[in-house]
Design an enzyme around this catalytic site. Sequence first.
Site, mmCIF file in Angstrom:
data_model
loop_
_atom_site.group_PDB
_atom_site.id
_atom_site.type_symbol
_atom_site.label_atom_id
_atom_site.label_comp_id
_atom_site.label_asym_id
_atom_site.label_seq_id
_atom_site.Cartn_x
_atom_site.Cartn_y
_atom_site.Cartn_z
ATOM 1 N N SER A 143 0.848 -1.200 0.045
ATOM 2 C CA SER A 143 -0.028 0.016 0.013
ATOM 3 C C SER A 143 0.904 0.984 -0.108
ATOM 4 O O SER A 143 2.096 1.178 0.427
ATOM 5 C CB SER A 143 -0.780 0.181 1.302
ATOM 6 O OG SER A 143 -1.484 1.158 1.579
ATOM 7 N N TYR A 156 -1.658 -0.920 10.587
ATOM 8 C CA TYR A 156 -1.849 -1.313 9.288
ATOM 9 C C TYR A 156 -0.605 -0.647 8.262
ATOM 10 O O TYR A 156 -0.176 -1.487 7.568
ATOM 11 C CB TYR A 156 -3.122 -0.529 8.591
ATOM 12 C CG TYR A 156 -3.513 -0.720 7.010
ATOM 13 C CD1 TYR A 156 -4.029 -2.029 6.742
ATOM 14 C CD2 TYR A 156 -3.172 0.144 6.155
ATOM 15 C CE1 TYR A 156 -4.140 -2.397 5.374
ATOM 16 C CE2 TYR A 156 -3.362 -0.027 4.726
ATOM 17 C CZ TYR A 156 -3.833 -1.266 4.420
ATOM 18 O OH TYR A 156 -3.994 -1.483 2.969
HETATM 19 N N1 LIG Z 1 -8.583 -0.261 -1.194
HETATM 20 C C1 LIG Z 1 -7.412 0.458 -0.993
HETATM 21 O O1 LIG Z 1 -7.501 1.676 -0.854
HETATM 22 C C2 LIG Z 1 -5.994 -0.262 -0.934
HETATM 23 C C3 LIG Z 1 -6.118 -1.663 -0.920
HETATM 24 N N2 LIG Z 1 -4.894 -2.248 -0.625
HETATM 25 C C4 LIG Z 1 -4.762 -3.651 -0.414
HETATM 26 O O2 LIG Z 1 -5.431 -4.274 -1.266
HETATM 27 C C5 LIG Z 1 -5.453 -5.528 -1.017
HETATM 28 C C6 LIG Z 1 -6.958 -5.842 -1.306
HETATM 29 O O3 LIG Z 1 -7.887 -5.065 -0.698
HETATM 30 P P1 LIG Z 1 -9.404 -4.684 -1.289
HETATM 31 O O4 LIG Z 1 -9.506 -5.138 -2.600
HETATM 32 O O5 LIG Z 1 -9.054 -3.170 -1.068
HETATM 33 O O6 LIG Z 1 -10.223 -4.948 -0.275
HETATM 34 P P2 LIG Z 1 -11.514 -5.887 -0.087
HETATM 35 O O7 LIG Z 1 -12.018 -5.758 1.593
HETATM 36 O O8 LIG Z 1 -12.532 -5.487 -1.072
HETATM 37 O O9 LIG Z 1 -10.852 -7.351 -0.439
HETATM 38 C C7 LIG Z 1 -10.189 -7.838 0.667
HETATM 39 C C8 LIG Z 1 -10.233 -9.277 0.388
HETATM 40 O O10 LIG Z 1 -9.464 -10.037 1.432
HETATM 41 C C9 LIG Z 1 -10.404 -11.107 1.794
HETATM 42 N N3 LIG Z 1 -10.055 -11.409 3.335
HETATM 43 C C10 LIG Z 1 -10.530 -10.586 4.281
HETATM 44 N N4 LIG Z 1 -10.221 -11.438 5.315
HETATM 45 C C11 LIG Z 1 -9.701 -12.550 4.987
HETATM 46 C C12 LIG Z 1 -9.460 -13.818 5.597
HETATM 47 N N5 LIG Z 1 -9.395 -13.816 7.403
HETATM 48 N N6 LIG Z 1 -8.965 -14.853 4.958
HETATM 49 C C13 LIG Z 1 -9.109 -14.744 3.635
HETATM 50 N N7 LIG Z 1 -9.426 -13.934 2.872
HETATM 51 C C14 LIG Z 1 -9.621 -12.746 3.588
HETATM 52 C C15 LIG Z 1 -11.586 -10.532 1.541
HETATM 53 O O11 LIG Z 1 -12.649 -11.987 1.343
HETATM 54 P P3 LIG Z 1 -13.599 -12.336 2.542
HETATM 55 O O12 LIG Z 1 -14.106 -11.427 3.356
HETATM 56 O O13 LIG Z 1 -14.522 -13.224 1.723
HETATM 57 O O14 LIG Z 1 -12.873 -13.331 3.208
HETATM 58 C C16 LIG Z 1 -11.509 -10.120 0.275
HETATM 59 O O15 LIG Z 1 -11.898 -10.989 -0.590
HETATM 60 C C17 LIG Z 1 -5.719 -5.708 0.447
HETATM 61 O O16 LIG Z 1 -4.136 -6.161 0.962
HETATM 62 C C18 LIG Z 1 -5.474 -4.061 0.867
HETATM 63 O O17 LIG Z 1 -4.588 -3.891 2.019
HETATM 64 C C19 LIG Z 1 -3.869 -1.525 -0.692
HETATM 65 C C20 LIG Z 1 -3.749 -0.250 -0.870
HETATM 66 C C21 LIG Z 1 -5.134 0.611 -0.952
HETATM 67 C C1 LIG Z 2 -7.878 1.198 4.140
HETATM 68 C C2 LIG Z 2 -6.738 1.582 3.563
HETATM 69 O O1 LIG Z 2 -5.883 2.184 4.527
HETATM 70 C C3 LIG Z 2 -6.029 1.293 2.311
HETATM 71 N N1 LIG Z 2 -6.517 -0.175 1.984
HETATM 72 C C4 LIG Z 2 -4.837 1.685 1.914
HETATM 73 O O2 LIG Z 2 -3.966 0.948 2.194
HETATM 74 O O3 LIG Z 2 -4.690 3.030 1.497
#
Ligand SMILES: NC(=O)C1=CN([C@@H]2O[C@H](COP(=O)(O)OP(=O)(O)OC[C@H]3O[C@@H](n4cnc5c(N)ncnc54)[C@H](OP(=O)(O)O)[C@@H]3O)[C@@H](O)[C@H]2O)C=CC1
Ligand SMILES: CC(=O)[C@H](N)C(=O)O
Length: 266
Positions: A143, A156
Amino acid sequence: MTHPSSKKVAIVTGASSGIGAIYADRLAARGYDLILVARRADRLEALAAQVSKAHGIKAEAIVADLTKDQDVARIETILATNGDVQILVNNAGLARLAPAAQMGADDVGSQIALNITALTRLTQAAVPAFVARNQGLIINIASALAVHSLPISAIYSGTKAFVLQYSRGLQQELAETGVKVQLLLPASTATEIWDLSGVPLAALNQETLMTTEHMVDAALAGLDQGETITWPSVADASLWDKYEAARSALFAGTQAGKPAPRYKIV
Ligand SMILES: NC(=O)C1=CN([C@@H]2O[C@H](COP(=O)(O)OP(=O)(O)OC[C@H]3O[C@@H](n4cnc5c(N)ncnc54)[C@H](OP(=O)(O)O)[C@@H]3O)[C@@H](O)[C@H]2O)C=CC1
Ligand SMILES: CC(=O)[C@H](N)C(=O)O
């Protein structure tokens, strides 16, 4: 060295929503069969059916809670034994955005378990198998907060800083092999993570938000251009080079073997 397989399989963790679901679609479009991992079976199965139909590939849904030891172990076994796996997208992640001092142990522990421990264990399982075939790609999703901490993101940001340093070290270790690690550092992207984090998506400056499609397509374009570090939203790519130069100079400055003169210790 074992021979690379002609079948192509990609494992995408956290594929049930957001960024992971788009990775699944884009990798299917590139001809990869998929193993989709997350907790929500209904979402995974619907996505598997949709991408199979749209792209003519095979997609399998594996329901797993990657904060649980036995569930991580099941995916480790697939990575270690399925010789068709060519890509691991370490995408599953969660954010709990609140002051660390007010955060309960469960929220601290689950972020560390998913964002650090699961990602590391899956990578560690993939690397020997990929090195044996001299082929493979690991995409580690950090991130922008890997290089930035806010008063609500100490935990985080810390987990994502781990992903940054771990991936950078691995890239150096694997430089002479056919195994590639792409480190991805997205900024705010419009997904469910925000509402779950305690900071509603609607509260963000909408101009700073990227769509999941733009984010993943930029990341894959970076990969195709040979990038090992991809900042999807950063227009001036020289900013990373300057950051690296400053970081490297700082590290060199630590190698003095004596206190800095400003401390006046003789
Ligand atoms: N959105 C943003 O602004 C940003 C996101 N990121 C990173 O991108 C990645 C994806 O996130 P994003 O798509 O935004 O978020 P979402 O919440 O849409 O997706 C997160 C995914 O992780 C899965 N997940 C959560 N907990 C568990 C668990 N215990 N076991 C298995 N799977 C799990 C969820 O599925 P389920 O609940 O079905 O298990 C879901 O498919 C993350 O690593 C996040 O930190 C990085 C920078 C920015
Ligand atoms: C929820 C957040 O902080 C986001 N996933 C990020 O990495 O910017």
